[in-house]
Design a protein around this motif. Structure first.
Motif, PDB file in Angstrom:
ATOM      1  N   GLN A  26       0.866  -1.175   0.000  1.00 43.89           N
ATOM      2  CA  GLN A  26       0.000   0.000   0.000  1.00 43.89           C
ATOM      3  C   GLN A  26       0.903   1.226   0.000  1.00 43.89           C
ATOM      4  O   GLN A  26       1.789   1.329   0.855  1.00 43.89           O
ATOM      5  N   HIS A  52       6.782  -4.710   9.116  1.00 46.68           N
ATOM      6  CA  HIS A  52       5.952  -5.367  10.122  1.00 46.68           C
ATOM      7  C   HIS A  52       6.719  -6.432  10.911  1.00 46.68           C
ATOM      8  O   HIS A  52       7.834  -6.823  10.546  1.00 46.68           O
ATOM      9  N   ASN A  62      -0.728  -4.704   7.813  1.00 49.06           N
ATOM     10  CA  ASN A  62      -1.788  -3.992   8.531  1.00 49.06           C
ATOM     11  C   ASN A  62      -1.633  -4.119  10.041  1.00 49.06           C
ATOM     12  O   ASN A  62      -2.607  -3.990  10.794  1.00 49.06           O
ATOM     13  N   ASP A  63      -0.416  -4.340  10.504  1.00 49.97           N
ATOM     14  CA  ASP A  63      -0.140  -4.428  11.932  1.00 49.97           C
ATOM     15  C   ASP A  63      -0.678  -3.198  12.649  1.00 49.97           C
ATOM     16  O   ASP A  63      -0.470  -2.065  12.197  1.00 49.97           O
ATOM     17  N   HIS A  67       0.027   0.775  11.921  1.00 48.85           N
ATOM     18  CA  HIS A  67      -1.132   1.517  11.422  1.00 48.85           C
ATOM     19  C   HIS A  67      -1.428   2.716  12.311  1.00 48.85           C
ATOM     20  O   HIS A  67      -1.869   3.772  11.820  1.00 48.85           O
ATOM     21  N   THR A  70      -0.048   6.269  11.453  1.00 46.99           N
ATOM     22  CA  THR A  70      -0.479   6.930  10.225  1.00 46.99           C
ATOM     23  C   THR A  70      -0.707   8.424  10.436  1.00 46.99           C
ATOM     24  O   THR A  70      -0.256   9.255   9.633  1.00 46.99           O
ATOM     25  N   ARG A  82       3.497   0.652   3.097  1.00 50.32           N
ATOM     26  CA  ARG A  82       3.425  -0.571   3.884  1.00 50.32           C
ATOM     27  C   ARG A  82       3.450  -1.739   2.901  1.00 50.32           C
ATOM     28  O   ARG A  82       2.844  -1.656   1.827  1.00 50.32           O
ATOM     29  N   ASN A  84       3.662  -6.304   2.587  1.00 52.05           N
ATOM     30  CA  ASN A  84       3.783  -7.632   3.158  1.00 52.05           C
ATOM     31  C   ASN A  84       5.094  -8.243   2.699  1.00 52.05           C
ATOM     32  O   ASN A  84       5.386  -8.269   1.495  1.00 52.05           O
TER      33      ASN A  84
END
Length: 266
Positions: A26, A52, A62-63, A67, A70, A82, A84
């Motif tokens: 993202q 992450h 999305n940890d 997050h 932000t 961000r 993965n």
């Protein structure tokens, strides 16, 4: 030829990297500047790359701790990347046990994102938990002048479990962190809590004191490149009011990185 293979975003939304993997990501632009917000920081050319926790224990982009940063990053005008890591979510590849492959992926995705964000002047790599280990693998910039200012944030660095998380390569990670703080090429913020579930506060404090003794000191100002935030009441997960303390310190530290172009006459 490079554009066809490096940093190519596929139709499924993954970015292909020269390390042989395609990562789910993202990339969030900062909101339009609010003239009534009182925020004076520039909105152009600043990038925060967030890493992450350990994928083998469910870490993903999305940890909640990452997050939760932000708002601070957007207030400072940062684009936020961000992603993965390999084998997490829709990202391809296989996770390594040492973290070395993930370190190469980090280098590649930073290069890609720095091209995607227009006129990058500052890149801050923010690693949380296991992500803090991987963050230290990103090399400082040797170019003169460097293409952008590079800085590092290490949140809840897993000192107590470093050997286990890296397949007993802890001494290598220790060396990389020592090199980072002693080189004097980048500012580093380290934040940890007194109630961390994986590392005793006393061990953290002794470690931080050693790092501070090795940290590069600016000859003109006496300022060290390393700043340490030790919060006695904070856990590994930065809950409740300790999260506010973290955000306030991060905001202050980020502000210290920014030097207006007008100061150099550019």
């Amino acid at each position: 030829m490079e554009s066809a293979t490096f940093g190519h975003v596929r139709e499924d939304g993954l970015v292909e990297l020269p390390t042989g993997v395609a990562l789910q990501f993202q990339l969030i632009a900062p909101p339009p500047r609010n003239q009534h917000s009182g925020v004076t920081a520039t909105r152009d050319g600043k990038l925060a790359v967030c890493l992450h926790p350990w994928s083998w224990l469910g870490g993903r982009m999305n940890d909640p701790v990452l997050h939760s940063l932000t708002g601070v990053l957007q207030e400072q005008g940062y684009h936020i990347l961000r992603y993965n890591s390999r084998a997490v979510g829709r990202s391809t590849g296989r996770a390594s046990f040492t973290g070395f492959d993930e370190g190469k992926d980090l280098e590649a995705i930073v290069q890609w994102a720095a091209r995607e964000v227009k006129d990058v002047s500052t890149v801050v790599i923010i690693g949380y938990s296991h992500g803090a280990l991987i963050t230290t693998l990103h090399p400082t910039l040797d170019q003169d002048p460097p293409p952008f200012k590079l800085a590092y944030v290490l949140l809840s660095y897993p000192l107590g479990t470093r050997g286990i998380l890296t397949r007993f390569k802890g001494s290598y990670y220790e060396q990389k962190l020592d090199e980072l703080v002693s080189a004097g090429k980048s500012k580093v913020l380290i934040a940890f809590g007194g109630h961390d579930e994986f590392t005793a506060f006393g061990k953290y404090n002794a470690w931080a004191a050693q790092l501070e003794s090795k940290a590069f000191e600016e000859p003109d100002t006496g300022e060290k490149v390393l700043r340490v935030l030790a919060v006695p009441g904070a856990s590994h997960f930065w809950l409740d009011e300790t999260h506010d303390t973290l955000c306030a310190e991060l905001s202050s530290w980020l502000s210290s990185l920014y030097v207006p172009n007008s100061a150099s006459g550019a």
